[in-house]
Motif scaffolding. Sequence first.
Motif, PDB file in Angstrom:
ATOM      1  N   MET A 117      26.800  46.456  88.838  1.00 19.91           N
ATOM      2  CA  MET A 117      25.353  46.307  88.644  1.00 19.91           C
ATOM      3  C   MET A 117      24.976  46.801  87.253  1.00 19.91           C
ATOM      4  O   MET A 117      25.497  47.797  86.755  1.00 19.91           O
ATOM      5  CB  MET A 117      24.626  47.135  89.693  1.00 19.91           C
ATOM      6  CG  MET A 117      23.211  46.672  89.916  1.00 19.91           C
ATOM      7  SD  MET A 117      22.684  47.234  91.539  1.00 19.91           S
ATOM      8  CE  MET A 117      21.175  46.402  91.780  1.00 19.91           C
ATOM      9  N   SER A 118      24.040  46.075  86.641  1.00 12.42           N
ATOM     10  CA  SER A 118      23.631  46.470  85.284  1.00 12.42           C
ATOM     11  C   SER A 118      22.827  47.771  85.334  1.00 12.42           C
ATOM     12  O   SER A 118      22.232  48.103  86.348  1.00 12.42           O
ATOM     13  CB  SER A 118      22.806  45.347  84.663  1.00 12.42           C
ATOM     14  OG  SER A 118      21.853  44.885  85.585  1.00 12.42           O
ATOM     15  N   PRO A 119      22.838  48.517  84.235  1.00 11.33           N
ATOM     16  CA  PRO A 119      22.126  49.802  84.207  1.00 11.33           C
ATOM     17  C   PRO A 119      20.618  49.578  84.344  1.00 11.33           C
ATOM     18  O   PRO A 119      20.110  48.524  83.968  1.00 11.33           O
ATOM     19  CB  PRO A 119      22.468  50.367  82.831  1.00 11.33           C
ATOM     20  CG  PRO A 119      22.816  49.159  82.014  1.00 11.33           C
ATOM     21  CD  PRO A 119      23.440  48.200  82.945  1.00 11.33           C
ATOM     22  N   PRO A 120      19.917  50.547  84.895  1.00  6.53           N
ATOM     23  CA  PRO A 120      18.481  50.359  85.084  1.00  6.53           C
ATOM     24  C   PRO A 120      17.724  50.353  83.754  1.00  6.53           C
ATOM     25  O   PRO A 120      18.064  51.113  82.842  1.00  6.53           O
ATOM     26  CB  PRO A 120      18.071  51.556  85.940  1.00  6.53           C
ATOM     27  CG  PRO A 120      19.134  52.569  85.740  1.00  6.53           C
ATOM     28  CD  PRO A 120      20.386  51.838  85.422  1.00  6.53           C
ATOM     29  N   LEU A 121      16.725  49.466  83.649  1.00  2.99           N
ATOM     30  CA  LEU A 121      15.856  49.463  82.480  1.00  2.99           C
ATOM     31  C   LEU A 121      14.647  50.346  82.750  1.00  2.99           C
ATOM     32  O   LEU A 121      14.207  51.104  81.891  1.00  2.99           O
ATOM     33  CB  LEU A 121      15.397  48.040  82.165  1.00  2.99           C
ATOM     34  CG  LEU A 121      14.490  47.920  80.945  1.00  2.99           C
ATOM     35  CD1 LEU A 121      15.294  48.137  79.674  1.00  2.99           C
ATOM     36  CD2 LEU A 121      13.804  46.565  80.900  1.00  2.99           C
ATOM     37  N   VAL A 122      14.151  50.256  83.973  1.00  2.68           N
ATOM     38  CA  VAL A 122      12.966  51.019  84.336  1.00  2.68           C
ATOM     39  C   VAL A 122      13.296  51.873  85.552  1.00  2.68           C
ATOM     40  O   VAL A 122      13.840  51.382  86.537  1.00  2.68           O
ATOM     41  CB  VAL A 122      11.787  50.083  84.676  1.00  2.68           C
ATOM     42  CG1 VAL A 122      10.584  50.895  85.116  1.00  2.68           C
ATOM     43  CG2 VAL A 122      11.440  49.207  83.493  1.00  2.68           C
ATOM     44  N   GLU A 123      13.023  53.161  85.427  1.00  3.23           N
ATOM     45  CA  GLU A 123      13.210  54.056  86.570  1.00  3.23           C
ATOM     46  C   GLU A 123      11.886  54.759  86.836  1.00  3.23           C
ATOM     47  O   GLU A 123      11.312  55.375  85.936  1.00  3.23           O
ATOM     48  CB  GLU A 123      14.258  55.115  86.271  1.00  3.23           C
ATOM     49  CG  GLU A 123      15.676  54.603  86.221  1.00  3.23           C
ATOM     50  CD  GLU A 123      16.583  55.618  85.559  1.00  3.23           C
ATOM     51  OE1 GLU A 123      17.232  56.366  86.287  1.00  3.23           O
ATOM     52  OE2 GLU A 123      16.589  55.672  84.314  1.00  3.23           O
ATOM     53  N   VAL A 124      11.410  54.647  88.047  1.00  8.68           N
ATOM     54  CA  VAL A 124      10.169  55.300  88.431  1.00  8.68           C
ATOM     55  C   VAL A 124      10.559  56.402  89.404  1.00  8.68           C
ATOM     56  O   VAL A 124      11.194  56.134  90.420  1.00  8.68           O
ATOM     57  CB  VAL A 124       9.228  54.291  89.114  1.00  8.68           C
ATOM     58  CG1 VAL A 124       7.974  54.976  89.600  1.00  8.68           C
ATOM     59  CG2 VAL A 124       8.892  53.160  88.166  1.00  8.68           C
ATOM     60  N   CYS A 125      10.249  57.657  89.049  1.00  9.97           N
ATOM     61  CA  CYS A 125      10.693  58.773  89.874  1.00  9.97           C
ATOM     62  C   CYS A 125       9.499  59.478  90.496  1.00  9.97           C
ATOM     63  O   CYS A 125       8.767  60.183  89.806  1.00  9.97           O
ATOM     64  CB  CYS A 125      11.516  59.773  89.068  1.00  9.97           C
ATOM     65  SG  CYS A 125      12.664  58.973  87.948  1.00  9.97           S
ATOM     66  N   ASP A 126       9.289  59.229  91.772  1.00 14.57           N
ATOM     67  CA  ASP A 126       8.350  60.003  92.567  1.00 14.57           C
ATOM     68  C   ASP A 126       6.963  60.118  91.932  1.00 14.57           C
ATOM     69  O   ASP A 126       6.408  61.202  91.814  1.00 14.57           O
ATOM     70  CB  ASP A 126       8.963  61.409  92.786  1.00 14.57           C
ATOM     71  CG  ASP A 126       8.309  62.113  93.970  1.00 14.57           C
ATOM     72  OD1 ASP A 126       7.801  61.414  94.857  1.00 14.57           O
ATOM     73  OD2 ASP A 126       8.309  63.357  93.982  1.00 14.57           O
ATOM     74  N   ILE A 127       6.391  58.990  91.508  1.00 14.70           N
ATOM     75  CA  ILE A 127       5.077  59.065  90.871  1.00 14.70           C
ATOM     76  C   ILE A 127       3.951  59.092  91.904  1.00 14.70           C
ATOM     77  O   ILE A 127       4.050  58.484  92.965  1.00 14.70           O
ATOM     78  CB  ILE A 127       4.819  57.893  89.894  1.00 14.70           C
ATOM     79  CG1 ILE A 127       5.046  56.545  90.581  1.00 14.70           C
ATOM     80  CG2 ILE A 127       5.656  58.017  88.640  1.00 14.70           C
ATOM     81  CD1 ILE A 127       4.460  55.380  89.832  1.00 14.70           C
ATOM     82  N   SER A 128       2.894  59.811  91.556  1.00 15.84           N
ATOM     83  CA  SER A 128       1.703  59.858  92.394  1.00 15.84           C
ATOM     84  C   SER A 128       0.476  59.742  91.506  1.00 15.84           C
ATOM     85  O   SER A 128       0.497  60.128  90.346  1.00 15.84           O
ATOM     86  CB  SER A 128       1.616  61.187  93.162  1.00 15.84           C
ATOM     87  OG  SER A 128       2.709  61.302  94.018  1.00 15.84           O
ATOM     88  N   ARG A 129      -0.574  59.180  92.066  1.00 20.06           N
ATOM     89  CA  ARG A 129      -1.824  59.070  91.326  1.00 20.06           C
ATOM     90  C   ARG A 129      -2.969  59.204  92.317  1.00 20.06           C
ATOM     91  O   ARG A 129      -3.019  58.480  93.325  1.00 20.06           O
ATOM     92  CB  ARG A 129      -1.898  57.708  90.624  1.00 20.06           C
ATOM     93  CG  ARG A 129      -3.145  57.512  89.787  1.00 20.06           C
ATOM     94  CD  ARG A 129      -2.974  58.191  88.423  1.00 20.06           C
ATOM     95  NE  ARG A 129      -4.122  57.921  87.554  1.00 20.06           N
ATOM     96  CZ  ARG A 129      -5.045  58.819  87.249  1.00 20.06           C
ATOM     97  NH1 ARG A 129      -4.976  60.034  87.754  1.00 20.06           N
ATOM     98  NH2 ARG A 129      -6.032  58.506  86.438  1.00 20.06           N
TER      99      ARG A 129
END
Lengths: 328, 327
Positions: free
Chosen positions: A1-13
């Motif tokens: 699998m290709s490496p991640p471009l976007v990583e979203v880690c546990d975001i809250s708003r």
Amino acid sequence: MSPPLVEVCDISRTYSMRSGMFGRAAAVHAVDGVSLTIPKGQTLGLVGESGSGKSTTGRIVLGLEPPDSGEVRFDGKPMVAPGTAAWRAQRARMQMIFQDPLGALDRRLPVATQIREPLDIHNLGTPAEREDRVRDLLRAVELTPAHGARYPGALSGGQRQRIVLARALATKPDFLVCDEPVSALDVSIQAQVVNLLCDLQAQLGLTLLFISHDLRVVRQISNVVAVMYLGRIVEIGSADDLFARPEHPYTQALVSASPAPGRRSAGRIVLAGDPPNPAARPQGCAFHPRCPRAIARCTREVPALSAVGGNRQVACHLVTGAETRDAA
Amino acid sequence: MTPLVNIQGLSVAFNGVPVLRGVDIALGKGEALGLVGESGSGKSVTWLAALGLLPRHAKVTGSVRLDGREILGAPAGELDRVRGGRVAMIFQDPASALNPVLTIRKQLSEALVLHRDLQGNAVKAEARRLLDLVGIPDAGRRLEAYPHEFSGGQVQRIMIAMALAGNPDVLIADEPTTALDATIQAQILELMSSVRREFGMAMVLISHDLGVVAENCDRVAVMYAGRIVEQAPSNQLFADPVHPYAQGLIGALPPLDGPRRRLTAIPGTVPDPAMMPDGCAFAPRCALASDSCSLAAPTLAPIADQRTVACIRAEASRRTLLGIAAE
């Protein structure tokens, strides 16, 4: 699998909202602990009903809005602070497409000028090169230079969305966030734009975050699909498998609510109750008041998103690993 | 059997530009008819024209018979009894169809007093019964609420209750669930089919969503550029569309299961009503078009029991379809 471009880690708003002019401020958890990974060149589909937080997630991922907590990493590095030169350089690599192309275009400028604008802003190429690039972009979205001389009002809805797409591609971005990009288009035009988006992705190696309420379109374009409900991801898995065998009761209802030609409505799961209000999120699992299978535990404990085999993750107390196929 | 509603040769022109070009529709008692087509195909205009709801500058010709009685150009008094009484209509945007400063009770009562001759307490009791019927919880108390206090799905339920107030024979639903979320759409469609069964109402479901129409209607008419191009029982239309436009619409719909295939998009766009091509309006976008297609507009001709199609290449298109299916 290709490496991640976007990583979203546990975001809250969280937003605060008043009910009425003098009402008490209530906290609206628009996005609550969302984590996502999008590998290079792949498409992540985000589905959910209105108020599920899918658009807010898209805005946070793009850096248009800061998360209250959590972090977004782009190409292995954390997002830079807005307003800096590094931020501008990074913004050229990520672009967004909205639902309403007429709202995203300036009615008083020829569309070719608008496609050129990002090149001027980011100072890319000489003026002559910019002209060439605009022509190439128009060709890439299957329009002619003659279309470029027109104003948005003189183009059809599908053509306008192509212009928006051309403008988004002007800076040669790596990453596109598409928020309901085809929802306002008629079926035959929608198919044209979806095909175009697939072709461009294959040609340019784009990475996409594709937000839509339309399960069919999402499946058509996505590798992995995440289902959101009231700010949380309730299920995530590979597109074909997720829609063929939904595990979370909410995903099951969504899939069964999607009408299909040639299938009568017999056996459809019709959920009781209204769409959820993000300002009054139920305790425990947010879905439990509408869930046909809810048990006592669901009213108390928030289920965590956990792997159930394959690359599927489900946030439901009733879905645990292998013995879950009973509801199908 | 005479149809309940019989529309023949209905044409509409706005400022000399024809938008509806000869539509024939027969709707039987209790039948559910679906009308699909893209924006500008004339599916909404057909019913607005039939009920005399278009602005005065629209030129409407043809015939619309309700139980054998001509209602096109009927006097206002007669139309007032038809609209909301025998024929009820609900629209896509329910919130703008309700008056925001009147309670639900006032608005429901208005329809009941007009069409049912009810008085006093009977009105309130009936209003409450209708709200109950469409599944608004705590109907007695909610009658005194204002439209903004309801969610989108609930407002559409209230619109259905108002439509039922006149005990209609036909319900015209124009994109009734387009503005609603998927799970709420399923609720509203379920409610519509249950009240239809209960009241023996005929229904015309206007939608751009092929899936919605397929699941909820007995018969479907596909419209393109102001004309009906194909008419068939739902299951047959979706299994075996004959008109190239109907084939295109179904091919453009991404599948929800099975293998993914490239969508067969219809090239080009819908023609501008002011610059309609000669002959078949679909010919410029049609893969099967031949020279003869631009000579004369094809008429709806029967191709099988209960099926009509307006295409001179219908046979060729059928063969192509079979060819595709055989692959």
